[in-house]
Enzyme design. Structure first.
Site, mmCIF file in Angstrom:
data_model
loop_
_atom_site.group_PDB
_atom_site.id
_atom_site.type_symbol
_atom_site.label_atom_id
_atom_site.label_comp_id
_atom_site.label_asym_id
_atom_site.label_seq_id
_atom_site.Cartn_x
_atom_site.Cartn_y
_atom_site.Cartn_z
ATOM 1 N N ASP A 250 0.822 -1.200 0.000
ATOM 2 C CA ASP A 250 0.000 0.000 0.000
ATOM 3 C C ASP A 250 0.872 1.273 0.000
ATOM 4 O O ASP A 250 1.784 1.393 0.834
ATOM 5 C CB ASP A 250 -0.867 -0.032 1.270
ATOM 6 C CG ASP A 250 -1.970 0.987 1.266
ATOM 7 O OD1 ASP A 250 -2.924 0.820 0.496
ATOM 8 O OD2 ASP A 250 -1.881 1.952 2.058
ATOM 9 N N GLU A 304 1.861 -0.317 -4.758
ATOM 10 C CA GLU A 304 0.917 0.701 -5.200
ATOM 11 C C GLU A 304 1.707 2.001 -5.298
ATOM 12 O O GLU A 304 2.138 2.541 -4.286
ATOM 13 C CB GLU A 304 -0.227 0.828 -4.195
ATOM 14 C CG GLU A 304 -1.321 1.715 -4.724
ATOM 15 C CD GLU A 304 -2.165 2.327 -3.620
ATOM 16 O OE1 GLU A 304 -3.296 2.726 -3.905
ATOM 17 O OE2 GLU A 304 -1.685 2.428 -2.479
HETATM 18 C C1 NOJ Z 1 -4.463 2.850 -0.882
HETATM 19 C C2 NOJ Z 1 -5.555 1.865 -0.662
HETATM 20 O O1 NOJ Z 1 -5.764 1.144 -1.839
HETATM 21 C C3 NOJ Z 1 -6.765 2.662 -0.237
HETATM 22 O O2 NOJ Z 1 -7.924 1.870 -0.196
HETATM 23 C C4 NOJ Z 1 -6.455 3.263 1.112
HETATM 24 O O3 NOJ Z 1 -7.515 4.138 1.470
HETATM 25 C C5 NOJ Z 1 -5.162 4.082 1.082
HETATM 26 N N1 NOJ Z 1 -4.118 3.447 0.355
HETATM 27 C C6 NOJ Z 1 -4.652 4.303 2.492
HETATM 28 O O4 NOJ Z 1 -4.187 3.097 3.034
#
Ligand code: NOJ
Ligand code: CA
Length: 607
Positions: A250, A304
């Site tokens: 993440d 991500e």
């Molecule tokens: C990215 C995640 O995919 C999302 O769902 C989340 O709100 C944020 N990061 C914070 O963790």
């Protein structure tokens, strides 16, 4: 107009930027080559199971409720593994399953070594993992370590006193004295939170502020503290030792913070994620993570990549650098939804993104292919046509495209059924914290009329992807037993759009996706082959080739409602038809140079 732009930009920043906020392991996972054994390259690429994988993302809260409390759970997933295996996917990416107070649906973790009670127990997790492996699939889990929950014991300690041993696990700074400000201080700098307001929260116990790039309940961990890093590596080893096959990480580029945390300039404030992602130690920390946690295991990692552009991508994924295997860039999934009012994505721009990727990544850097996840609206509602007439054809066309592009393919739950956006009309229907904060900020304050706000929300909200899976036509869509109040609204179209109907219909999107996955697994050209766009500026036809030596595929997609008579450019002739997406086969056009394409028709040829 100016207001509308500003409103759109802010909403997008809040609802979308956030998520800027990133096999075929065949039925018998490839054995790891013995150390030192040379691996034969395929088209210059080192073959790896995770490059050949088709990944399926499960958002556990919305997948399947096994015990009738209205919330999806691990045992629910276990009951649906045959469904996933039959689809042909190789890897499940499980969104967070850890103990969490759910300020952001599990992306706020209270205990990294515990299963969320609503989802079940560790024994349920172990059983699910064993059942996944028994079906020759693999599991990657979400690693959310830019921040934890404020209810994590580290933070509970950290906030107690400035000399607490856990103080430096988080990022604390004194405020700027201002007698007129609440509590007498302004925040230490001008960082905004992706969920609205300042990224700093004043904590009365020690009268300092802590940093939270996301919700107030998601304090950022201090990766400059080596103890934090060691604790993270240790929890990674904990899950790897259980047998998980890797991690989706993440907002991983945000872990290294800017030295001294200076204010953003007005230019930087337009895209704060690019500054958050440019900390000086990101690459050191990821390389250290490789050495300390990942190296002994045969893992798959996907970051991500909030705030990372294509030029920076190889720094994270080049296989000689030992950082990540792949990242999620957001240029395709967020196409034409950046800082302006929402517009239907333009095909030439989508092709432009794929062309840029092909140029930017060499044989050492592997890509991802995805157009949906839990942070974005539904695939068919955004990139296809979710009207009753074209929902099935356009969903199949999109699956054709995803499964014939280069990169590891990530499918999102429900897209194999053609699930659509929900038509939201009221605050009470919604769940997402990003939405709720934005609603309060704009509608609550009277700045934006509610109808206008929902006009935008119905195109972009994250909640569209989070409505429960539609398993059958019984009340509650087979997600929960009839009569149970489910945690989130179910799309009323479940009576038509559901897995039971799809499984019973040989012509369904599910069965088509299955065929496409089989095709990808059967032909390395679709994984490792060169990609060439035959007609980059055409706004309705997407025609491209994938080539590996003698094996050549031509993919022709009619992205729209109007039929097209299309002459393939450059003297290309279609070859022999391998797969098509409409119920009736096309007229005999094998080896033709001109094709008559019906609305939303997709064809795959060998040529
Ligand atoms: C990215 C995640 O995919 C999302 O769902 C989340 O709100 C944020 N990061 C914070 O963790
Ligand atoms: Ca449940």
């Amino acid at each position: 107009m100016k207001n509308m732009r500003a409103f759109s930009a802010s909403i997008l920043a809040t609802l979308l930027l956030i998520a800027a906020s990133a096999i075929a392991q065949d039925q018998h996972p490839a054995a790891k080559p013995a150390a030192g054994a040379p691996t034969a390259l395929i088209n210059g690429y080192e073959p790896r199971w995770w490059k050949e994988a088709v990944v399926y993302q499960v958002y556990p809260r919305s997948f399947k409720d096994s015990n009738g409390d209205g919330i999806g759970d691990l045992n629910g997933i276990t009951t649906k593994l045959d469904y996933l295996q039959q689809l042909g996917i190789n890897v499940i990416w499980l969104s967070p399953h850890y103990d969490s107070p759910n300020a952001d649906n599990g992306y706020d973790i209270r205990d990294y070594r515990k299963v969320m009670a609503e989802f079940g127990t560790m024994a349920d997790f172990d059983r699910m993992l064993a059942a996944i492996k028994a079906r020759h699939m693999r599991l990657i889990v979400d690693l959310v370590v830019n921040h934890s929950s404020d209810e994590h014991q580290w933070f509970q300690q950290s906030r107690k006193a400035k000399d607490n041993p856990y103080r430096d696990y988080y990022i604390w700074r004194p405020g700027k004295p201002n007698p007129a400000a609440p509590n007498g201080f302004d925040p230490p700098n001008n960082y905004p939170s992706f969920f609205g307001g300042s990224a700093w929260q004043f904590d009365p116990a020690t009268k300092e502020f802590y940093l939270h790039l996301f919700a107030v309940k998601q304090p950022d961990l201090n990766w400059d503290n080596p103890k934090v890093r060691q604790d993270v590596y240790s929890l990674m080893r904990f899950w790897l030792d259980k047998g998980v096959d890797g991690f989706r990480m993440d907002v991983i580029p945000f872990i290294s913070k800017q030295p001294g945390l200076p204010d953003l300039t007005s230019e930087q404030a337009k895209e704060p994620d690019t500054v958050f992602a440019a900390g000086p130690h990101l690459h050191d920390y990821l390389q250290e993570m490789n050495r300390e946690a990942l190296k002994p295991y045969d893992t798959m990692t996907v970051g991500e990549a909030a705030g990372i552009n294509l030029a920076q991508t190889p720094l994270l994924v080049d296989d000689r650098r030992h950082e990540l295997n792949m990242i999620f860039n957001f240029d395709a999934v967020r196409l034409d939804r950046n800082f302006g009012s929402w517009a239907p994505p333009k095909l030439s721009r989508l092709k432009g993104v794929f062309a840029d990727h092909a140029r930017a990544l060499d044989k050492h850097s592997w890509d991802t292919v995805f157009l949906a996840n839990h942070d974005n609206p539904r695939l068919v509602s955004t990139f296809g046509d979710d009207s009753p007439e074209f929902r099935v054809a356009s969903s199949k066309l999109l699956q054709t495209m995803l499964l014939t592009l280069r990169g590891t393919v990530f499918l999102y739950q429900g897209d194999e059924l053609g699930m659509t956006n929900f038509h939201f009309t009221s605050f009470d229907q919604m769940d997402d914290i990003a939405f709720k904060n934005a609603y309060k900020q704009y509608v609550g304050s009277g700045k934006v009329p509610e109808a206008e706000f929902f006009g935008m929300v119905n195109h972009i909200a994250r909640d569209h992807a989070r409505t429960p899976m539609q398993w059958d036509a019984t009340p509650n869509a087979g997600f929960s037993p009839a009569g149970v109040k489910t945690w989130f609204v179910i799309n009323p179209n479940y009576t038509q759009i559901n897995a039971a109907a799809a499984l019973a219909d040989p012509d369904s999107i599910y069965h088509f996706t299955q065929k496409m996955i089989d095709l990808r697994h059967a032909h390395k050209a679709l994984v490792y082959g060169d990609y060439q766009d035959l007609d980059p500026t055409n706004e309705q036809i997407y025609a491209y080739t994938r080539t590996l030596g003698e094996e050549r595929f031509l993919i022709v997609l009619n992205f729209g409602r109007s039929p097209q008579t299309y002459t393939l450019p450059g003297g290309v002739k279609a070859g022999s038809l391998v797969l098509f997406n409409l119920s009736l086969p096309p007229a005999a056009e094998s080896h033709a140079a001109t094709l008559s394409l019906r609305p939303w028709e997709a064809r795959v040829y060998r040529f």
